[in-house]
Write a protein that holds these residues in place. Structure first.
Motif, mmCIF file in Angstrom:
data_model
loop_
_atom_site.group_PDB
_atom_site.id
_atom_site.type_symbol
_atom_site.label_atom_id
_atom_site.label_comp_id
_atom_site.label_asym_id
_atom_site.label_seq_id
_atom_site.Cartn_x
_atom_site.Cartn_y
_atom_site.Cartn_z
ATOM 1 N N ASP A 1 0.810 -1.219 0.000
ATOM 2 C CA ASP A 1 0.000 0.000 0.000
ATOM 3 C C ASP A 1 0.843 1.268 0.000
ATOM 4 O OD1 ASP A 1 -2.255 -1.534 -0.025
ATOM 5 O OD2 ASP A 1 -2.608 -1.429 2.133
ATOM 6 N N TRP A 2 1.882 1.316 0.838
ATOM 7 C CA TRP A 2 2.685 2.532 0.937
ATOM 8 C C TRP A 2 3.442 2.805 -0.359
ATOM 9 C CZ3 TRP A 2 7.947 2.099 0.214
ATOM 10 C CH2 TRP A 2 8.489 0.793 0.322
ATOM 11 N N LEU A 3 3.908 1.709 -1.021
ATOM 12 C CA LEU A 3 4.640 1.884 -2.265
ATOM 13 C C LEU A 3 3.687 2.224 -3.413
ATOM 14 C CD1 LEU A 3 7.340 1.845 -3.657
ATOM 15 C CD2 LEU A 3 7.130 -0.644 -3.932
ATOM 16 N N ALA A 4 2.508 1.613 -3.378
ATOM 17 C CA ALA A 4 1.511 1.931 -4.404
ATOM 18 C C ALA A 4 1.109 3.394 -4.329
ATOM 19 C CB ALA A 4 0.291 1.035 -4.226
ATOM 20 N N TRP A 5 0.991 3.924 -3.089
ATOM 21 C CA TRP A 5 0.660 5.343 -2.934
ATOM 22 C C TRP A 5 1.721 6.208 -3.589
ATOM 23 C CZ3 TRP A 5 3.478 9.209 -0.600
ATOM 24 C CH2 TRP A 5 2.829 10.445 -0.465
ATOM 25 N N PHE A 6 3.003 5.899 -3.333
ATOM 26 C CA PHE A 6 4.079 6.703 -3.923
ATOM 27 C C PHE A 6 4.063 6.592 -5.442
ATOM 28 C CE2 PHE A 6 8.394 7.227 -5.555
ATOM 29 C CZ PHE A 6 8.743 8.456 -5.015
ATOM 30 N N ALA A 7 3.880 5.375 -5.954
ATOM 31 C CA ALA A 7 3.876 5.184 -7.407
ATOM 32 C C ALA A 7 2.729 5.957 -8.059
ATOM 33 C CB ALA A 7 3.775 3.698 -7.739
ATOM 34 N N ASN A 8 1.600 6.025 -7.393
ATOM 35 C CA ASN A 8 0.439 6.707 -7.971
ATOM 36 C C ASN A 8 0.596 8.223 -7.980
ATOM 37 O OD1 ASN A 8 -1.152 4.453 -8.677
ATOM 38 N ND2 ASN A 8 -1.825 4.196 -6.551
ATOM 39 N N VAL A 9 1.301 8.782 -6.986
ATOM 40 C CA VAL A 9 1.494 10.237 -6.959
ATOM 41 C C VAL A 9 2.785 10.648 -7.655
ATOM 42 C CG1 VAL A 9 0.191 10.448 -4.821
ATOM 43 C CG2 VAL A 9 2.678 10.209 -4.713
ATOM 44 N N ASN A 10 3.605 9.685 -8.018
ATOM 45 C CA ASN A 10 4.874 9.948 -8.684
ATOM 46 C C ASN A 10 4.614 10.661 -10.015
ATOM 47 O OD1 ASN A 10 7.372 9.851 -9.954
ATOM 48 N ND2 ASN A 10 7.785 7.738 -9.399
ATOM 49 N N PRO A 11 5.210 11.824 -10.260
ATOM 50 C CA PRO A 11 4.976 12.528 -11.539
ATOM 51 C C PRO A 11 5.417 11.718 -12.753
ATOM 52 C CG PRO A 11 6.760 13.557 -10.280
ATOM 53 C CD PRO A 11 6.087 12.604 -9.358
ATOM 54 N N VAL A 12 6.416 10.852 -12.582
ATOM 55 C CA VAL A 12 6.843 10.002 -13.698
ATOM 56 C C VAL A 12 5.723 9.044 -14.083
ATOM 57 C CG1 VAL A 12 8.494 8.231 -14.436
ATOM 58 C CG2 VAL A 12 9.279 10.209 -13.117
ATOM 59 N N SER A 13 4.971 8.553 -13.092
ATOM 60 C CA SER A 13 3.847 7.661 -13.386
ATOM 61 C C SER A 13 2.789 8.372 -14.217
ATOM 62 C CB SER A 13 3.234 7.138 -12.087
ATOM 63 O OG SER A 13 4.113 6.285 -11.394
ATOM 64 N N HIS A 14 2.531 9.641 -13.909
ATOM 65 C CA HIS A 14 1.548 10.397 -14.693
ATOM 66 C C HIS A 14 2.011 10.558 -16.141
ATOM 67 C CE1 HIS A 14 -1.084 11.318 -11.360
ATOM 68 N NE2 HIS A 14 -0.070 11.788 -10.649
ATOM 69 N N LEU A 15 3.300 10.798 -16.321
ATOM 70 C CA LEU A 15 3.830 10.922 -17.678
ATOM 71 C C LEU A 15 3.714 9.600 -18.425
ATOM 72 C CD1 LEU A 15 5.314 12.373 -19.932
ATOM 73 C CD2 LEU A 15 7.476 11.925 -18.735
ATOM 74 N N ILE A 16 4.070 8.509 -17.768
ATOM 75 C CA ILE A 16 3.992 7.194 -18.410
ATOM 76 C C ILE A 16 2.548 6.855 -18.773
ATOM 77 C CG2 ILE A 16 4.324 4.715 -18.040
ATOM 78 C CD1 ILE A 16 6.738 5.463 -16.261
ATOM 79 N N THR A 17 1.620 7.133 -17.872
ATOM 80 C CA THR A 17 0.209 6.867 -18.154
ATOM 81 C C THR A 17 -0.282 7.691 -19.337
ATOM 82 O OG1 THR A 17 -0.218 6.363 -15.824
ATOM 83 C CG2 THR A 17 -2.121 6.893 -17.188
ATOM 84 N N ALA A 18 0.147 8.947 -19.397
ATOM 85 C CA ALA A 18 -0.240 9.800 -20.522
ATOM 86 C C ALA A 18 0.291 9.241 -21.842
ATOM 87 C CB ALA A 18 0.278 11.218 -20.304
ATOM 88 N N VAL A 19 1.532 8.753 -21.823
ATOM 89 C CA VAL A 19 2.125 8.168 -23.031
ATOM 90 C C VAL A 19 1.372 6.897 -23.424
ATOM 91 C CG1 VAL A 19 4.192 7.085 -23.983
ATOM 92 C CG2 VAL A 19 4.387 9.178 -22.618
#
Length: 274
Positions: free
Chosen positions: A217-235
């Motif tokens: 849970d704690w790592l999933a929270w970080f991954a979800n708010v990580n700006p790199v994750s938002h960029l990857i999802t957008a791509v």
């Protein structure tokens, strides 16, 4: 005929004085310095290893190692892993901006630039512009490897091109951070060390390779708010569906904020030394 030397006017500290460069001269000098950066790459092509071999090796390695375990097959893993590899490779390549900037300053290259009738900002802006070519090379090779392995872009050519532009823009924005490190750090190795200390957690602790729902849970929270994750999802949305989602706007907003903060900091620090 005897050559007549023109004396160089100097200011405090013995630095040469130069007339204020206009926008036209600054742009021309920037492109000239960018051309110098590309010329350096042509003479030392090993500088392109990180944007040529790395995307090929990473794509093959992660796809064949984890494709079956994570997605059930390589074909099903490609829509997930190719955008992840693309973002990781290109934003990691932006570190080179700061490293090479520091190396040039340590070697006295910028001392020679001071004696030239060019805009003071041109060596910095030229280096940032030249690295856009490196990002484009990494982007092209990553997509090429994906298509060779069987990636089918549901978003079509328009989605792929939009994703490529988005990644390049965000990488260019990040390069301002590492350019700042290059100006203020004491050595090129320290620039590289600090930069990778920042990038490695951001790129690997993201949704680049696996779905965050499989993480603690704690790592999933970080991954979800990580700006790199938002960029990857957008791509992924652009490449696989041709969709423009909120993650794209978040990625662009983040890039704009980075430039707004670090561009003035970098220019100010650079001007004090140039």
């Amino acid at each position: 005929m005897t050559a007549i030397a023109t004396p160089t006017l100097t200011g405090p500290g013995g630095r040469p004085l130069r007339n204020h460069a206009g926008i036209g001269q600054t742009l021309a000098n920037t492109f000239t310095m960018a051309g110098r950066g590309l010329l350096k790459i042509r003479r030392t092509p090993e500088q392109l290893i990180d944007v040529t071999l790395q995307p090929i090796l990473f794509t093959l390695m992660f796809t064949f190692l984890f494709g079956g375990a994570i997605a059930g097959s390589i074909q099903d893993y490609l829509p997930t892993i190719i955008p992840g590899i693309l973002v990781q490779t290109v934003i990691t390549a932006s570190v080179v901006t700061g490293v090479q900037l520091r190396e040039d300053m340590d070697k006295g290259v910028f001392d020679r630039f001071r004696s030239l009738p060019i805009a003071r900002i041109a060596p910095l802006s030229g280096a940032l512009l030249a690295d856009v070519v490196r990002y484009a090379i990494a982007t092209t090779l990553t997509f090429a490897m994906g298509f060779i392995l069987g990636l089918r872009a549901g978003g079509g050519a328009g989605g792929v091109i939009a994703a490529a532009v988005l990644v390049i823009v965000c990488a260019w924005a990040l390069s301002w951070i590492f350019a700042y490190f290059g100006v203020v750090a004491r050595s090129a190795s320290s620039v590289q060390g600090i930069s990778f200390l920042v990038l490695f957690p951001l790129t690997f602790l993201s949704n680049a390779f696996v779905n965050p729902s499989t993480m603690p849970d704690w790592l999933a929270w970080f991954a979800n708010v990580n700006p790199v994750s938002h960029l990857i999802t957008a791509v992924r949305d652009l490449v696989n569906n041709g969709a423009v989602t909120g993650d794209l706007w978040l990625a662009l907003l983040g890039a704009a904020v980075v430039v707004a903060i670090f561009a003035p900091l970098t220019v100010r620090a650079y001007m004090r030394k140039a």
